[in-house]
Design an enzyme around this catalytic site. Structure first.
Site, mmCIF file in Angstrom:
data_model
loop_
_atom_site.group_PDB
_atom_site.id
_atom_site.type_symbol
_atom_site.label_atom_id
_atom_site.label_comp_id
_atom_site.label_asym_id
_atom_site.label_seq_id
_atom_site.Cartn_x
_atom_site.Cartn_y
_atom_site.Cartn_z
ATOM 1 C CD1 TRP A 103 -2.388 -2.127 1.611
ATOM 2 C CD2 TRP A 103 -3.046 -0.979 -0.202
ATOM 3 N NE1 TRP A 103 -3.448 -2.799 1.026
ATOM 4 C CE2 TRP A 103 -3.873 -2.123 -0.077
ATOM 5 C CE3 TRP A 103 -3.268 -0.123 -1.276
ATOM 6 C CZ2 TRP A 103 -4.900 -2.425 -0.979
ATOM 7 C CZ3 TRP A 103 -4.284 -0.411 -2.176
ATOM 8 C CH2 TRP A 103 -5.093 -1.546 -2.024
ATOM 9 C CG ASP A 173 -3.535 4.197 3.743
ATOM 10 O OD1 ASP A 173 -4.625 4.017 4.329
ATOM 11 O OD2 ASP A 173 -3.209 3.609 2.688
ATOM 12 C CE LYS A 197 -9.007 -2.744 3.221
ATOM 13 N NZ LYS A 197 -8.145 -1.861 2.448
HETATM 14 C C1 LIG Z 1 -7.567 -1.372 1.412
HETATM 15 C C2 LIG Z 1 -6.475 -0.366 1.525
HETATM 16 C C3 LIG Z 1 -6.326 0.669 0.585
HETATM 17 C C4 LIG Z 1 -7.212 0.793 -0.621
HETATM 18 O O1 LIG Z 1 -8.498 1.146 -0.244
HETATM 19 P P1 LIG Z 1 -9.608 1.466 -1.335
HETATM 20 O O2 LIG Z 1 -10.671 2.066 -0.482
HETATM 21 O O3 LIG Z 1 -9.981 0.173 -1.981
HETATM 22 O O4 LIG Z 1 -9.040 2.415 -2.311
HETATM 23 C C5 LIG Z 1 -5.308 1.584 0.777
HETATM 24 N N1 LIG Z 1 -4.488 1.495 1.825
HETATM 25 C C6 LIG Z 1 -4.589 0.510 2.747
HETATM 26 C C7 LIG Z 1 -3.637 0.467 3.896
HETATM 27 C C8 LIG Z 1 -5.584 -0.452 2.618
HETATM 28 O O5 LIG Z 1 -5.699 -1.415 3.537
#
Ligand SMILES: *Cc1c(COP(=O)(O)O)cnc(C)c1O
Length: 361
Positions: A103, A173, A197
């Site tokens: 990521w 993030d 999540k």
């Molecule tokens: C799932 C995830 C993403 C991507 O998320 P989307 O909402 O599908 O764009 C980005 N960063 C992390 C750490 C993730 O777990």
């Protein structure tokens, strides 16, 4: 009668059953208004109160200081990879990024389209099995911000500490770790998290941004991607994802009922200890991550012989343990044990793991 199995999906992930039941109960007739929350104007008093309550509950849970805006946006965390530089990286400017896995690499790749990215540290030297300590980081004095990924959802690495970047805004993030335990928001310039999540359903990304970072977007930044426009319009410059916002609000209330983030920390700590100790004390299963850098939320593990992967997954499914297959890029298994996954699910998983090891070890 519907049956609910134990769901270890990395995302969209398990949601609390009580919240789904409440949403079901209110689906046709929200609070006696004779219509669904999905069928209301986002500008109605009713929906505005849903939206404001959700924001306040999130502020309470995370103790978000008053000088931060909370935005409810679309495009997922992935859109933030572009939106951050468009808003916070001046043309020709430089930003520091920390590479700890898939990521953070995506965030780096996207930011590189908009300016100069200095990869100030990388876990590559540790095969992505450990996080480089801050002493080994090469932060640049002129960076507009420092970006990192506190929890790598795929690799299963998680920071147990908050980087110190001095006056340079720190951006995180937190898609797969937000709300898993208390957080000192004041250490950050900005936090963002895709909802699917640990917040709610997909279709929503939450941004928490310090007010002094608003008003810096490039002239070419699309209106829809400008944080300042979103903040001025209470995240309703256009139609927001109303149902996802509403459902996330129910989850914030559920988290408060559980005792808030101190309680979630205790519960999540017990869950991760159960699973890692089952892995570490077995001959069959292994997790390669340096113990201090292990994720509480996403726990990848391998079987000693990958020919056992298929029978392991088939037996898990038979026992109602769903979505344990690892990400396609790393293989093996992965158990995502977010807030809505109870200790009972982890107990059922480790009992199955022991049983499988006895048969195949
Ligand atoms: C799932 C995830 C993403 C991507 O998320 P989307 O909402 O599908 O764009 C980005 N960063 C992390 C750490 C993730 O777990």
């Amino acid at each position: 009668m519907s049956k609910r199995l134990f769901n270890f999906c990395a995302g969209p992930a398990a949601l609390p059953e009580a919240v789904l039941q409440q949403a079901q109960q209110e689906l046709l007739d929200w609070q006696g208004k004779g219509l669904s929350v999905m069928e209301m104007s986002h500008r109605s008093d009713e929906f505005v109160s849903v939206a404001e309550t959700a924001e306040q509950d999130l502020r309470d849970l995370l103790a978000i200081p008053d000088n931060y805006k909370v935005l409810f946006l679309q495009g997922g965390a992935s859109q933030q990879f572009a939106q951050i530089p468009l808003n916070l990286l001046p043309d020709g400017g430089m930003a520091d990024y920390i590479d700890t896995g898939i990521w953070s690499a995506k965030a780096i790749e996207e930011a590189s389209r908009f300016g100069n990215v200095n990869v100030a540290a990388s876990a590559k030297g540790y095969d992505y099995f450990a996080i480089p300590g801050q002493n080994d980081w090469q932060l640049s004095a002129e960076a507009a911000y420092v970006h990192y990924t506190p929890n790598e959802t795929i690799g299963g690495l998680e920071f147990s500490w908050i980087p110190d970047t001095g006056d340079t805004p720190l951006i995180a993030d937190m898609s797969s770790t937000i709300l898993s335990r208390p957080l000192d928001v004041s250490r950050y310039g900005m936090i963002y998290a895709g909802a699917q999540k640990n917040i709610g359903p997909s279709g929503l990304v939450v941004v928490i941004i310090r007010e002094d970072l608003l008003g810096r977007a490039r002239a070419t930044c699309p209106t829809m991607l400008d944080y300042t426009v979103a903040a001025r319009n209470a995240s309703m410059y256009n139609t927001p994802p109303t149902f996802a916002w509403y459902l996330s609000g129910l989850i914030f209330q559920w988290l408060k009922q559980q005792g808030g983030l101190d309680a979630m920390q205790r519960i999540n700590d017990a869950k991760q200890q159960t699973l890692y100790s089952a892995i570490d004390t077995s001959e069959l299963y292994s997790n390669p991550i340096s113990p201090v850098d292990r994720s509480w939320m996403n726990i990848p593990f391998r079987l000693a012989d990958d020919r056992l992967d298929k029978p392991f997954l088939a037996g898990a499914e038979e026992r109602g343990l769903l979505n344990l297959k690892g990400h396609r890029s790393v293989g093996g298994m992965r158990a995502s044990i977010y807030n809505a996954v109870p200790q009972a699910a982890v107990d059922a998983l480790v009992a199955y793991m022991a049983e499988f090891e006895q048969q195949h070890g």
